[in-house]
Design a protein around this motif. Structure first.
Motif, PDB file in Angstrom:
ATOM      1  N   ALA A   1       0.932  -1.263   0.155  1.00  0.00           N
ATOM      2  CA  ALA A   1       0.180  -0.182  -0.082  1.00  0.00           C
ATOM      3  C   ALA A   1       0.803   1.348  -0.014  1.00  0.00           C
ATOM      4  N   THR A   2       1.886   1.416   0.688  1.00  0.00           N
ATOM      5  CA  THR A   2       2.998   2.456   0.829  1.00  0.00           C
ATOM      6  C   THR A   2       3.532   2.632  -0.474  1.00  0.00           C
ATOM      7  N   GLU A   3       3.959   1.625  -1.288  1.00  0.00           N
ATOM      8  CA  GLU A   3       4.640   1.615  -2.461  1.00  0.00           C
ATOM      9  C   GLU A   3       3.683   2.225  -3.603  1.00  0.00           C
ATOM     10  N   LEU A   4       2.473   1.682  -3.474  1.00  0.00           N
ATOM     11  CA  LEU A   4       1.447   2.240  -4.312  1.00  0.00           C
ATOM     12  C   LEU A   4       1.236   3.794  -4.156  1.00  0.00           C
ATOM     13  N   SER A   5       1.238   4.213  -2.863  1.00  0.00           N
ATOM     14  CA  SER A   5       1.039   5.531  -2.524  1.00  0.00           C
ATOM     15  C   SER A   5       2.312   6.457  -2.964  1.00  0.00           C
ATOM     16  N   ILE A   6       3.518   5.814  -3.049  1.00  0.00           N
ATOM     17  CA  ILE A   6       4.566   6.734  -3.522  1.00  0.00           C
ATOM     18  C   ILE A   6       4.367   6.857  -5.227  1.00  0.00           C
ATOM     19  N   VAL A   7       4.138   5.683  -5.768  1.00  0.00           N
ATOM     20  CA  VAL A   7       3.869   5.741  -7.279  1.00  0.00           C
ATOM     21  C   VAL A   7       3.020   6.676  -7.561  1.00  0.00           C
ATOM     22  N   SER A   8       1.769   6.662  -6.844  1.00  0.00           N
ATOM     23  CA  SER A   8       0.647   7.475  -7.067  1.00  0.00           C
ATOM     24  C   SER A   8       1.047   9.040  -6.911  1.00  0.00           C
ATOM     25  N   PHE A   9       2.079   9.344  -5.991  1.00  0.00           N
ATOM     26  CA  PHE A   9       2.567  10.612  -5.827  1.00  0.00           C
ATOM     27  C   PHE A   9       3.261  11.093  -7.041  1.00  0.00           C
ATOM     28  N   ARG A  10       4.164  10.125  -7.516  1.00  0.00           N
ATOM     29  CA  ARG A  10       4.978  10.499  -8.570  1.00  0.00           C
ATOM     30  C   ARG A  10       4.317  10.570  -9.819  1.00  0.00           C
ATOM     31  N   ALA A  11       3.303   9.964 -10.105  1.00  0.00           N
ATOM     32  CA  ALA A  11       2.409  10.065 -11.254  1.00  0.00           C
ATOM     33  C   ALA A  11       1.787  11.614 -11.215  1.00  0.00           C
ATOM     34  N   LEU A  12       1.277  11.791  -9.982  1.00  0.00           N
ATOM     35  CA  LEU A  12       0.384  13.233 -10.051  1.00  0.00           C
ATOM     36  C   LEU A  12       1.455  14.203 -10.089  1.00  0.00           C
ATOM     37  N   ASP A  13       2.690  14.148  -9.492  1.00  0.00           N
ATOM     38  CA  ASP A  13       3.678  15.254  -9.474  1.00  0.00           C
ATOM     39  C   ASP A  13       4.227  15.410 -11.051  1.00  0.00           C
ATOM     40  N   ALA A  14       4.357  14.179 -11.689  1.00  0.00           N
ATOM     41  CA  ALA A  14       4.672  14.387 -12.958  1.00  0.00           C
ATOM     42  C   ALA A  14       3.774  15.004 -13.959  1.00  0.00           C
ATOM     43  N   ALA A  15       2.469  14.959 -13.707  1.00  0.00           N
ATOM     44  CA  ALA A  15       1.241  15.158 -14.617  1.00  0.00           C
ATOM     45  C   ALA A  15       0.813  16.709 -14.293  1.00  0.00           C
ATOM     46  N   LEU A  16       0.772  17.146 -13.184  1.00  0.00           N
ATOM     47  CA  LEU A  16       0.302  18.426 -12.603  1.00  0.00           C
ATOM     48  C   LEU A  16       1.087  19.443 -13.352  1.00  0.00           C
ATOM     49  N   ASP A  17       0.359  20.674 -13.637  1.00  0.00           N
ATOM     50  CA  ASP A  17       0.647  21.953 -14.216  1.00  0.00           C
ATOM     51  C   ASP A  17       1.397  21.616 -15.476  1.00  0.00           C
ATOM     52  N   ARG A  18       1.118  20.661 -16.426  1.00  0.00           N
ATOM     53  CA  ARG A  18       1.655  20.656 -17.695  1.00  0.00           C
ATOM     54  C   ARG A  18       0.630  21.043 -18.668  1.00  0.00           C
TER      55      ARG A  18
END
Length: 325
Positions: free
Chosen positions: A308-325
């Motif tokens: 669950a924690t690894e999924l949470s980190i992957v989710s953050f990375r995806a959001l971080d890469a996609a926002l404000d583009r």
């Protein structure tokens, strides 16, 4: 050895030698040793250690304003400083005084949020605020300690694991890591944070809130709440594959989700939602130990919590890469 005996009976000359030789040739092979479970990585071991410490009896249930809450806060401060997560200009601690709810009625609480900042590399003036509340409900009148391992020592540990990952590889957005106090008494710390944010509210790209991330074995799901309110965020996450026995699931946020099945205002992300800041909430479903003295570290299945924690980190990375583009 059964083969050796047959050969010895059929041969009169040199039988003893033949028996010995065949015994070594035809003896069944010993089964290979069972594969040992892989040793947890340093991140995984620290994740479990954070929950164990924060949910220990000596933390006294981490109630807001109580000595156990202060102990938990000091531990989180030490962990952030050990990771090299610096304090924002306003300081590491954000104290507040607010009226909250108790079993006996309204009460004034003095709480403290803990804040760290990790600079971004691409969008330095926009912030993702990652939150997890560190308080729990303390000790009941009968003297039972509510250790709150899943609620929410687990969310704090997931947030600290993410902070460690962001120090290893810097995020694209600047990130505020915020351990909130007073959630159990009415989202008090979160309300204060949005009323007195350390950065302009309009510079906050979104809030990602972790609350109860350990016990996904109830349904195999780490729930993502808030994509109904922020539909642009769902495509960013819905392609992320399952990790072990845990997969992302979307919901608990539509008009059809009622009562306890609607989590839009169930945790600290509600304060951001009311302030019109985009949000997502990651958490597991209710389980029999929720808000009971039995919510202990020993009830956590390490492999499930790690997934669950690894999924949470992957989710953050995806959001971080996609926002404000």
């Amino acid at each position: 050895m059964r083969h050796a005996r047959l050969l010895a009976l059929s041969t009169a000359l040199g039988g003893a030698l033949l028996l010995s030789a065949c015994g070594s040739l035809f003896a069944p092979e010993a089964p290979p040793p069972a594969a040992a479970a892989p040793a947890p990585s340093a991140m995984q071991a620290q994740l479990l250690e954070d929950v164990r410490i924060l949910s220990a009896d000596d933390m006294q249930g981490r109630d807001t304003g109580a000595p156990g809450g202060e102990m938990a806060r000091n531990y989180i401060v030490g962990r952030l400083e050990g990771l090299g997560v610096v304090a924002p200009p306003m300081g590491r601690l954000q104290p507040w005084e607010m009226q909250g709810r108790t079993r006996a009625g309204p009460k004034t609480y003095n709480g403290v949020n803990v804040i760290g900042v990790i600079p971004g590399t691409r969008v330095t003036d926009r912030y993702i605020v990652v939150t997890a509340h560190y308080d729990h409900v303390g000790v009941n009148p009968e003297g039972q300690v509510f250790n709150g391992a899943d609620d929410n020592a687990s969310g704090v540990a997931t947030m600290l694991a993410l902070a460690a990952d962001l120090k290893r590889q810097a995020p694209e957005h600047s990130v505020l890591i915020v351990a909130l106090d007073g959630e159990e008494h009415g989202l008090l710390g979160a309300k204060h944070f949005v009323e007195a944010p350390p950065v302009p509210l309009e510079s906050i790209a979104m809030n990602l809130n972790f609350d109860m991330t350990a016990r996904a074995e109830t349904d195999g799901k780490l729930w993502v709440t808030g994509t109904y309110q922020n539909p642009n965020l769902r495509p960013i996450l819905e392609g992320i594959p399952a990790n072990g026995a845990v997969a992302l699931a979307f919901g608990k946020d539509t008009p059809q989700d009622t009562g306890e099945d609607n989590w839009v205002e169930a945790s600290d992300h509600a304060a951001f939602y009311r302030a019109q800041v985009p949000f997502l909430y990651l958490g597991v479903n209710y389980h029999p130990d929720y808000h009971r003295p039995s919510d202990d570290f020993e009830k956590i299945t390490p492999s499930v919590f790690i997934s669950a924690t690894e999924l949470s980190i992957v989710s953050f990375r995806a959001l971080d890469a996609a926002l404000d583009r």
